[in-house]
Design a protein around this motif. Sequence first.
Motif, short mmCIF file in Angstrom:
data_model
loop_
_atom_site.label_atom_id
_atom_site.label_comp_id
_atom_site.label_asym_id
_atom_site.label_seq_id
_atom_site.Cartn_x
_atom_site.Cartn_y
_atom_site.Cartn_z
N VAL A 1 0.83 -1.21 0.00
CA VAL A 1 0.00 0.00 0.00
C VAL A 1 0.87 1.26 0.00
O VAL A 1 0.54 2.26 -0.64
CB VAL A 1 -0.96 -0.01 1.21
CG1 VAL A 1 -1.78 1.27 1.25
CG2 VAL A 1 -1.87 -1.23 1.14
N ALA A 2 2.00 1.20 0.71
CA ALA A 2 2.88 2.38 0.79
C ALA A 2 3.43 2.76 -0.58
O ALA A 2 3.59 3.94 -0.89
CB ALA A 2 4.02 2.12 1.77
N THR A 3 3.72 1.76 -1.42
CA THR A 3 4.23 2.07 -2.77
C THR A 3 3.18 2.83 -3.58
O THR A 3 3.52 3.74 -4.35
CB THR A 3 4.63 0.79 -3.50
OG1 THR A 3 3.52 -0.13 -3.49
CG2 THR A 3 5.82 0.14 -2.84
N THR A 4 1.91 2.47 -3.42
CA THR A 4 0.84 3.19 -4.13
C THR A 4 0.72 4.61 -3.60
O THR A 4 0.54 5.57 -4.36
CB THR A 4 -0.49 2.45 -3.97
OG1 THR A 4 -0.34 1.09 -4.38
CG2 THR A 4 -1.57 3.10 -4.84
N ILE A 5 0.82 4.76 -2.27
CA ILE A 5 0.75 6.09 -1.67
C ILE A 5 1.90 6.96 -2.17
O ILE A 5 1.73 8.13 -2.52
CB ILE A 5 0.76 5.99 -0.13
CG1 ILE A 5 -0.54 5.34 0.37
CG2 ILE A 5 0.95 7.36 0.51
CD1 ILE A 5 -0.58 5.13 1.87
N ILE A 6 3.11 6.37 -2.21
CA ILE A 6 4.28 7.11 -2.67
C ILE A 6 4.13 7.52 -4.14
O ILE A 6 4.54 8.61 -4.54
CB ILE A 6 5.56 6.27 -2.47
CG1 ILE A 6 5.84 6.11 -0.96
CG2 ILE A 6 6.75 6.90 -3.16
CD1 ILE A 6 6.95 5.14 -0.65
N ALA A 7 3.50 6.64 -4.93
CA ALA A 7 3.33 6.94 -6.36
C ALA A 7 2.43 8.17 -6.57
O ALA A 7 2.63 8.93 -7.53
CB ALA A 7 2.75 5.73 -7.07
N SER B 1 1.98 10.57 -4.19
CA SER B 1 2.43 11.68 -3.34
C SER B 1 2.97 12.87 -4.13
O SER B 1 2.76 14.02 -3.72
CB SER B 1 3.48 11.20 -2.34
OG SER B 1 2.90 10.29 -1.43
N PRO B 2 3.71 12.68 -5.26
CA PRO B 2 4.18 13.86 -6.00
C PRO B 2 3.07 14.80 -6.44
O PRO B 2 3.30 16.00 -6.60
CB PRO B 2 4.90 13.25 -7.21
CG PRO B 2 5.35 11.91 -6.73
CD PRO B 2 4.28 11.43 -5.82
N LEU B 3 1.85 14.27 -6.62
CA LEU B 3 0.74 15.14 -7.01
C LEU B 3 0.38 16.12 -5.91
O LEU B 3 -0.28 17.14 -6.18
CB LEU B 3 -0.48 14.29 -7.39
CG LEU B 3 -0.32 13.34 -8.58
CD1 LEU B 3 -1.60 12.56 -8.81
CD2 LEU B 3 0.05 14.11 -9.84
N LEU B 4 0.77 15.81 -4.67
CA LEU B 4 0.51 16.73 -3.56
C LEU B 4 1.37 17.98 -3.64
O LEU B 4 1.09 18.97 -2.95
CB LEU B 4 0.74 16.02 -2.22
CG LEU B 4 -0.12 14.78 -1.94
CD1 LEU B 4 0.35 14.11 -0.65
CD2 LEU B 4 -1.58 15.18 -1.82
N LEU B 5 2.41 17.94 -4.45
CA LEU B 5 3.35 19.06 -4.55
C LEU B 5 3.02 19.98 -5.72
O LEU B 5 3.82 20.86 -6.04
CB LEU B 5 4.78 18.53 -4.69
CG LEU B 5 5.24 17.52 -3.63
CD1 LEU B 5 6.63 17.02 -3.96
CD2 LEU B 5 5.20 18.14 -2.24
N LEU B 6 1.87 19.78 -6.36
CA LEU B 6 1.55 20.53 -7.56
C LEU B 6 0.80 21.83 -7.29
O LEU B 6 0.39 22.51 -8.22
CB LEU B 6 0.69 19.67 -8.51
CG LEU B 6 1.39 18.45 -9.11
CD1 LEU B 6 0.42 17.66 -9.96
CD2 LEU B 6 2.60 18.88 -9.94
N GLN B 7 0.58 22.17 -6.02
CA GLN B 7 -0.10 23.42 -5.71
C GLN B 7 0.73 24.60 -6.20
O GLN B 7 1.95 24.65 -6.03
CB GLN B 7 -0.35 23.54 -4.22
CG GLN B 7 -1.50 22.66 -3.72
CD GLN B 7 -1.83 22.91 -2.28
OE1 GLN B 7 -1.01 22.72 -1.39
NE2 GLN B 7 -3.06 23.35 -2.03
N VAL C 1 -4.56 9.13 -1.45
CA VAL C 1 -3.62 8.90 -0.35
C VAL C 1 -4.36 8.73 0.97
O VAL C 1 -4.06 7.82 1.75
CB VAL C 1 -2.60 10.06 -0.27
CG1 VAL C 1 -1.77 9.95 1.00
CG2 VAL C 1 -1.71 10.06 -1.50
N ALA C 2 -5.33 9.61 1.24
CA ALA C 2 -6.07 9.52 2.50
C ALA C 2 -6.88 8.23 2.57
O ALA C 2 -6.92 7.57 3.62
CB ALA C 2 -6.99 10.74 2.66
#
Length: 650
Positions: A438-444, A446-452, A467-468
């Motif tokens: 599951v962590a690998t999917t979350i990490i995949a 996660s970069p979208l969280l930095l697009l603000q 992710v949530a």
Amino acid sequence: MRKLVERFVEYPIYANLIIAFVVLAGVVSLMSMKKAFFPETTSRIINITVFYPGASPVEMEEGVTSRLEEAVRGLIGIKEINSTSVENSSVVTIETTGEYPIDEVLMEVKNAVDGISSLPSAAERPIVSKRRSRSGALFMNLVARDDSDIDLMTLKEYGQRIEEDLMRSGVMSQVNLSGFPTPEISVEVKEEELLRYNITISEIIRAIQLNNQDISGGQIKSDEEELLIRLRSRSTNPNEIGNIIIRGAEDGSFIRIRDIAEVKKKFADTSSKSWLNGKNSVSISVSKLPEEDLEDITIFAQQYVEEFNEENPGVKLELSFSFLEILNSRLDLLIKNGVIGLVLVILVLSMFLNVRLSLWVSWGIPFSFLAMFIYANLIGITINMISLFGMILVIGILVDDGIVIAENIYLHFEKGKTPMQAAVDGTMEVYPAVLTSVATTIIAFSPLLLLQGTRMEMMFHMAIVVVASLFFSLFEAFFVLPAHLSSEKILRRKSLENKKRGIKKYFERFIVWLRDDIYHYALIWLLRWRHAVIGVPIALFLVTFGLLNGGFIKTTFFPMVDFDSFQVNIAFTPGDGEKQTKIYLDNFEKVVWEVNDELVEELNLDEDIIDLVSKSIGSSFSGQEIGSHAGNLNIYPINLEGIKISGHEI
């Protein structure tokens, strides 16, 4: 970790309290979450608008646009500058980098624009503003009924009343009327009357300017009271303007404006007109701000349309397009997928394990979503197309961890362990593998969280949802699920005996055969030829990479999906007259209804497949072309659900 799992297994009341909290808080959060068609992003756009009546696009570009661009080009915080020069106006759009507060950049741009001294004298003052974050909500059209002869001016007055009613509703604040030119007071002077009375046009203009205005005359003070003296003579009433005196004679007679001219209220001679199904119409568009709710806006508008049509028999108000309908269709898809997923999980696990265990495993889907709604509501995430896409994407992944843990717990129970011991040992045995998976999917994601702060900022909503949901799914699988599977009501010895009889016996034999006779030998063969096996995915990757770079595989930001309306835009050379534009638009509309008749006959329908056709002159290509040479058609089909044709085919 083991002690924590043991504590939840030993005291399942903890798990029950968590479930109760998540259900109550999750439902409340879901009900209070606002709806939007697309995520509300922080605006980083500044617009500079200049109006120059009578100027051609070339004059606007050379005399206005280029000077605006030169003035702001060197300012900090600016990422990109785009400009559009059309007849009578120029728009410069500035995209900021997001590194500085947009209000600071706005002030810098205003100061730079105010410092320009070489703009044409006839050009109006530049308007510098930041674009507010908003998204579409719905479109309405106001037309006269078939049995009435209401003109466009009366329709416009109805439209203004509708605009005021919608603004007073408290659920919307962005309402825009279009489809008619700007109203004006026309004073049409007859040449023979000017000669008869020896009056010039300048005298008429001066008389209107001096008499049609509000003037403050100061104030009179005394010990008892204060009187403010004010002349209020400004009016837009043609009769009052017609009564203005131009000249007085010695015999006491007067020459008024109405004696030598016709004063009337009419539309300006500009090309801004719209029709709906061939009738004059006023278009009403409603947008929403981040603090407003799409569902509240749409519900109010639907109720208002019904009440308005009942109270006003001469006109008809139609809700031509609603973004909420598209959003609700995606929400229905999510619910449908969720129900199918739950049913399949329950059926499949019931075949090989038992029904109660499968119910607790499937509970991972609603638990994860409800917990995600709590967090999403706290940080301002809305229910929109992007967040719904994230939910649809993740719904098939949420039960994976629960299935693995539940199956392993059941395996330990089959080995003779007590339910509580099986729950702890079964969870801890697969804990590293499940966490890593599951962590690998979350990490995949996660970069979208930095697009603000970028153009892809809207993908932040999808990343938060995915992710949530996965995080809360892990929590439920590691703590809540083992606590309930440790109950003797779930793991019963009797259930082991049921696997040896009835239909479960055949499923068990099938799985054993699949494992021992198929998978076992296939795995041996694959390991024997492991180098060739590894080379296959590498070769496929290289082939795909080559097809992508060679242009054989196309790329797009969003995939082409079916739509509920479509548009035809047309633009001739700037300066071409309105007559040519209308002729072509009329021909296009005629073709649309011909296609409608063909499809109705071909599909054996009892009603038209085209519901509304909105035609307008004055703008096209999303405002890039403005003037009498531009126009567009908006075609709205009926709901195509259940009809064997798509919007693309139409």
